[in-house]
Design an enzyme around this catalytic site. Sequence first.
Site, PDB file in Angstrom:
ATOM      1  N   LYS A 195       0.828  -1.212   0.000  1.00 24.39           N
ATOM      2  CA  LYS A 195       0.000   0.000   0.000  1.00 24.39           C
ATOM      3  C   LYS A 195       0.857   1.253   0.000  1.00 24.39           C
ATOM      4  O   LYS A 195       0.558   2.212  -0.708  1.00 24.39           O
ATOM      5  CB  LYS A 195      -0.966   0.007   1.193  1.00 24.39           C
ATOM      6  CG  LYS A 195      -2.036  -1.052   1.032  1.00 24.39           C
ATOM      7  CD  LYS A 195      -3.297  -0.774   1.808  1.00 24.39           C
ATOM      8  CE  LYS A 195      -4.345  -1.799   1.407  1.00 24.39           C
ATOM      9  NZ  LYS A 195      -5.491  -1.879   2.271  1.00 24.39           N
ATOM     10  N   LYS A 234      -8.203 -11.083  -7.685  1.00 28.31           N
ATOM     11  CA  LYS A 234      -9.134 -11.508  -6.647  1.00 28.31           C
ATOM     12  C   LYS A 234     -10.382 -10.622  -6.653  1.00 28.31           C
ATOM     13  O   LYS A 234     -10.281  -9.407  -6.818  1.00 28.31           O
ATOM     14  CB  LYS A 234      -8.378 -11.381  -5.316  1.00 28.31           C
ATOM     15  CG  LYS A 234      -9.172 -11.573  -4.063  1.00 28.31           C
ATOM     16  CD  LYS A 234      -8.261 -11.438  -2.847  1.00 28.31           C
ATOM     17  CE  LYS A 234      -8.549 -10.158  -2.095  1.00 28.31           C
ATOM     18  NZ  LYS A 234      -9.321 -10.263  -0.901  1.00 28.31           N
ATOM     19  N   LYS A 277     -14.014  -6.160  -2.416  1.00 29.44           N
ATOM     20  CA  LYS A 277     -14.985  -5.112  -2.103  1.00 29.44           C
ATOM     21  C   LYS A 277     -14.562  -3.785  -2.690  1.00 29.44           C
ATOM     22  O   LYS A 277     -15.382  -2.967  -3.037  1.00 29.44           O
ATOM     23  CB  LYS A 277     -15.080  -4.926  -0.581  1.00 29.44           C
ATOM     24  CG  LYS A 277     -15.874  -5.971   0.139  1.00 29.44           C
ATOM     25  CD  LYS A 277     -16.121  -5.510   1.570  1.00 29.44           C
ATOM     26  CE  LYS A 277     -15.472  -6.416   2.592  1.00 29.44           C
ATOM     27  NZ  LYS A 277     -14.171  -6.013   3.075  1.00 29.44           N
TER      28      LYS A 277
HETATM   29  P1  ATP Z   1     -11.125  -4.970   0.661  1.00 26.18           P
HETATM   30  O1  ATP Z   1     -11.239  -4.751  -0.801  1.00 26.18           O
HETATM   31  O2  ATP Z   1     -11.817  -3.942   1.511  1.00 26.18           O
HETATM   32  O3  ATP Z   1      -9.741  -5.311   1.149  1.00 26.18           O
HETATM   33  P2  ATP Z   1     -11.979  -7.714   0.386  1.00 26.18           P
HETATM   34  O4  ATP Z   1     -13.294  -7.942  -0.277  1.00 26.18           O
HETATM   35  O5  ATP Z   1     -10.757  -7.975  -0.412  1.00 26.18           O
HETATM   36  O6  ATP Z   1     -11.983  -6.254   0.961  1.00 26.18           O
HETATM   37  P3  ATP Z   1     -11.363  -8.467   3.116  1.00 26.18           P
HETATM   38  O7  ATP Z   1     -12.216  -7.570   3.948  1.00 26.18           O
HETATM   39  O8  ATP Z   1      -9.914  -8.193   2.999  1.00 26.18           O
HETATM   40  O9  ATP Z   1     -12.017  -8.593   1.650  1.00 26.18           O
HETATM   41  O10 ATP Z   1     -11.519  -9.950   3.572  1.00 26.18           O
HETATM   42  C1  ATP Z   1     -12.543 -10.464   4.391  1.00 26.18           C
HETATM   43  C2  ATP Z   1     -12.508 -11.969   4.301  1.00 26.18           C
HETATM   44  O11 ATP Z   1     -13.007 -12.404   3.037  1.00 26.18           O
HETATM   45  C3  ATP Z   1     -11.115 -12.570   4.445  1.00 26.18           C
HETATM   46  O12 ATP Z   1     -11.209 -13.730   5.228  1.00 26.18           O
HETATM   47  C4  ATP Z   1     -10.722 -12.885   3.017  1.00 26.18           C
HETATM   48  O13 ATP Z   1      -9.819 -13.945   2.930  1.00 26.18           O
HETATM   49  C5  ATP Z   1     -12.065 -13.240   2.378  1.00 26.18           C
HETATM   50  N1  ATP Z   1     -12.069 -12.913   0.955  1.00 26.18           N
HETATM   51  C6  ATP Z   1     -12.059 -11.684   0.405  1.00 26.18           C
HETATM   52  N2  ATP Z   1     -12.087 -11.723  -0.917  1.00 26.18           N
HETATM   53  C7  ATP Z   1     -12.085 -13.038  -1.269  1.00 26.18           C
HETATM   54  C8  ATP Z   1     -12.085 -13.737  -2.499  1.00 26.18           C
HETATM   55  N3  ATP Z   1     -12.088 -13.093  -3.633  1.00 26.18           N
HETATM   56  N4  ATP Z   1     -12.090 -15.079  -2.471  1.00 26.18           N
HETATM   57  C9  ATP Z   1     -12.084 -15.731  -1.295  1.00 26.18           C
HETATM   58  N5  ATP Z   1     -12.083 -15.144  -0.086  1.00 26.18           N
HETATM   59  C10 ATP Z   1     -12.071 -13.808  -0.068  1.00 26.18           C
END
Ligand code: ATP
Length: 334
Positions: free
Chosen positions: A114, A197, A200
């Site tokens: 980051k 991936k 959000k």
């Molecule tokens: P941000 O974009 O805000 O970082 P994110 O959607 O990538 O959010 P996190 O809040 O970092 O998600 O993760 C919350 C949980 O969801 C974690 O346990 C993470 O491993 C899981 N997770 C997030 N995205 C995925 C994905 N694409 N596939 C599987 N598991 C996921």
Amino acid sequence: MTRPRLYSGMQPSADSLQIGNYIGALMQWRELQQSYDAYFSVVDLHALTQPNDPAELREKTRRTAAQYIAAGIEPSKSTLYVQSHVPQHAELAWVLSTITGFGEAGRMTQFKDKSARYGTDATNVGLFTYPVLMAADILLYQTDVVPVGDDQKQHVELTRDLAERFNNRYGATFAVPRPVIQKDTARIFDLQNPTAKMSKSAESDAGVLWMLDDPSVSAKKIMRAVTDSDGSVRFDREAKPGVSNLLVIYAALTGRQIPAIEDEYAGRGYGDFKKGLAEVVVGEFGPVRDRALALLDDRAELDRVLAANAAKASEVAGATLNDVYDRIGLLRRV
Ligand code: ATP
Ligand code: LTN
């Protein structure tokens, strides 16, 4: 017999969770809460490391909690609460920051990524100490296991190091937690960019299936998902990342094996396969969405549930923090 303790959390960084959060985290949490004494938080203090509109952050926090419940986390069985409702998180984070090395924190890859992306001037100190706050989350509850994605493994390793360091210096205080890394098969990719991936905070919305999307919107996104010109429904991550990702989603939501799904769609086009998947997705998330919206319709009741759970969490967190304060020599207020 007391059940081993489990801790996990997610940031309230969007109005809706995406189905990667559901498949990669919530489905497993739902299962694990049966055999563990589980704590699940909405980590709003962590979310402050990104710019937020205050009213929106409050809304996202409630929505995230509602989606945990709608996805099957039971607030009568698990302790489901909002991180900032339990002040001990920020307090223990401060103490832990004083036993964390500057270089040690600087080696965390999420921070390095980051700060490299935005530059050190645009990177706040909260991002730097983010993993210390996460360690406090985990250690306050004498946690045995922490289910997280692979990207968070390093933060749980740091948590273990801090727990051991503190215990060595001041005597046995913290349980030393162990990460449980979510299965690689539960990793969901962006529908438009199937090597990234699903997230959000993705830049474009077209490749993200939101848990609270209207079913017709989800169906459309699936029909438009990127595939390839080969035409056969077959799992091959390297050569066919788009189709493989759709197969993983299909298998995860139905509990079926990928080869059985390949057989079912053998000799049929991607259109049929996508229609089938859209039905599965709509069938799964339609009821989840309805439950979440119903919970959000009665905010007073949702807030009461969160308050009761926070009170329960505070008792455990308070006991740990008092012990910590005594051991490090802070004078107790009489
Ligand atoms: P941000 O974009 O805000 O970082 P994110 O959607 O990538 O959010 P996190 O809040 O970092 O998600 O993760 C919350 C949980 O969801 C974690 O346990 C993470 O491993 C899981 N997770 C997030 N995205 C995925 C994905 N694409 N596939 C599987 N598991 C996921
Ligand atoms: N950093 C995690 C969210 C998180 C967490 C935690 C996970 C904050 N505190 C404690 C497990 C245990 C993430 O971004 N997924």
